[in-house]
Scaffold this active site. Sequence first.
Site, PDB file in Angstrom:
ATOM      1  N   CYS A  42     -23.838  -3.226  17.840  1.00 11.02           N
ATOM      2  CA  CYS A  42     -24.194  -2.418  19.031  1.00 11.02           C
ATOM      3  C   CYS A  42     -23.711  -1.149  19.173  1.00 11.02           C
ATOM      4  O   CYS A  42     -24.035  -0.248  19.491  1.00 11.02           O
ATOM      5  CB  CYS A  42     -23.956  -3.284  20.002  1.00 11.02           C
ATOM      6  SG  CYS A  42     -24.507  -4.813  19.893  1.00 11.02           S
ATOM      7  N   ASP A  92      13.727   5.267  -2.633  1.00 15.25           N
ATOM      8  CA  ASP A  92      14.957   6.474  -2.715  1.00 15.25           C
ATOM      9  C   ASP A  92      16.392   5.451  -2.454  1.00 15.25           C
ATOM     10  O   ASP A  92      16.294   4.656  -1.875  1.00 15.25           O
ATOM     11  CB  ASP A  92      14.887   7.320  -1.575  1.00 15.25           C
ATOM     12  CG  ASP A  92      15.914   8.261  -1.566  1.00 15.25           C
ATOM     13  OD1 ASP A  92      16.370   8.895  -2.675  1.00 15.25           O
ATOM     14  OD2 ASP A  92      16.529   8.399  -0.556  1.00 15.25           O
TER      15      ASP A  92
END
Length: 707
Positions: A14, A402
């Site tokens: 809808c 890292d």
Amino acid sequence: MNEYRIKGLSCAGCAQRIEEEIQQLEHGEDAKLSYNSGKLTVNPQVSITDVKKILKSDNAYIEKSSETNIGHEHSDHDHDGHDHSHTEGNAKMLKMLISSGVIYAAALLLDGVLDKQAVVLLYLIATIISGYTTFLRGLKNVFKLKFNIDTLMTIALVGAVSIGEWKEATLVAILFGLNELLEGYGMEKARRSMEALLQVAPKEALKMENGQEIIVPISSLQAGDLVKIKPGEKIPSDGIVSEGKSSVNEAAITGESLPVEKESGELVYGGSINNEGLLLVRIEKAYKDSSLAKILHLVQEAQETKTPTELFINKFAKYYTPLIMIVAALVILIPPLLFQGDWMTWLYQGLSVLIVGCPCALILSSPIAIVSGITRNARNGVLVKGGVFLEQLGKIDTLAFDKTGTLTKGEPHVAQLESYDEERFFLVAGAIEKSSSHPLAKAIMKEIDRRNIVTPEPDEIQTITGRGIKAMVDGQTYWLGNEKSIAHIAIPDSIQTRIEQLKEEGLTLVLVADERQVIGMFGIADEIREESRDVIAALHKIGIKSTVMLTGDHQKTAEKVASAVGVSEFYGNLLPEDKVKRIKELSVNHHVAMIGDGINDAPALASAQLGIAMGKGTDSAIETADIVLMQDHLGKLPEAVSVAKKVNRIIRFNIIVSLGLKVIALLLTIPGWLTLWIAILSDMGATIFVTLVSLTILIERQKHLGK
């Protein structure tokens, strides 16, 4: 663009239809309506009266508080959160369905007692009460040749009534109304959870001006303003403590429940709660630029993005409904025309097939799970910038880290030391390093302070680039630095052997010497985070096949850290461009996410399929990555991955259930066993089921690793 909060959207399909209708309005081509967040963005020139008419066709409406905040970027969390109109709308719909149910039950009981017309009238009244809105929408769509869920239900209702199946037609209307109500409740529950998260933003601040306390809205605060925060109050924006001492709950930013001690000179975040002391805070950023405002905005934006799965489902639903209509026509026509079947029987079967064409459960299989997953992670201080990134996180099989500041603290500490003249070694090192701000100097001073050694002031200091420092202490010359700084003396074999051993262990060496000999050396390492090993182990346990560490440090240091934390692979001596190259190589055969601190890892984060930054709300971290860990550690990462994987599993499961029940229902047409109520129950059952399963993401509590 103006933003509005839309309430009462009954289903994802809808919402899509409403969006298309608004786009047909003058200046409405750029309109966007998100079912997930209930947010509508439209051009200011669009007629709001026309928009309201379109919304009304689905019993949806614009929330009043969002109308009064038109044009505010964060208007959807400026209101007080006490709008009960949606609840009242649901209550009204529920009363209508109960009334229909009672009348339907009366018609069933009185069938055979009253004459047929009276019973039909009862069925008709029950059908009108529960199904008139769907019928009117569907009728409009039939004339527009628009085929969606409302069209299918309207055709099925008209067909059932035309062949005299009043009992079945009424049951279909009631069950469909109940289905829409429950579907709306499910999405509203997910949205409410998100809205509760957004309520952490404070609304007012106690500003100090010329010694007076003035209550002002937080939107008026500027950098440099001084605000007073009493115990139990929220800190209005990012700032520095000017006076006072207290513990602060930063859960709104980091997801951490443990309070953090704050005193003069320390940073505080907007949205965090002052626990017991009185604080005076100098505002550093206007609220709209604060960490909290950015987080809330990004969390809201995250609901708007459609995942590849959602896009596929929407596309599939678009073709699925017309296909079902063709199948229904074939079911009605082929048996009577080719196999002498009864027209009325196969017309009934065809109408049942039409109802199976409702794609409610299928369209709903993804959005509630996505919103729940984003909310769950946000509560935990893990900011996922969109459903697409949540879906990707659940597919990741390789995580690249890292080293510095991620697996390690980024804070050097003295791991080993050798002293050949202890008294002079610490005094000289302390005298030389006490005024330096270099990270290695800080590590040395931390060790000297731990030993409670009082150091003298140097007579003179001279920095030698690339080597270290030459200084005069107590009238004697000393050198402090790397091996090059002691090139003026002959190093004994025993000391040279020890130097090589410490280097083999991956330590950075700082040597201290006088004019004739080495008097000692510090072996310095970056401290590994306490949780790193447990985090890596937890990631492997939940299905991450490979963990890779990338670092610019030399290979020996990389090897030592990799061994300590338990990563699968490691690469040292990497420049930023080398990290990017490694990420690209890994991405050829794997789904790769890169995690770093969001500052110096930007190229690698950007080149990975998914960039994850950590950094307790730093601007660069929030802006660079797709996902941000708002803490200064990795403890919440395994749970974030686990939640993402669960979301993906649930979406796949929901799709299988939604389509599976429809296939079973369609197969029942072969022996002619499919009825209208079985058809609607197959769709309704699937809708309720996928909603409840998706909401489990919100309520489940998993153990997470923290500091």
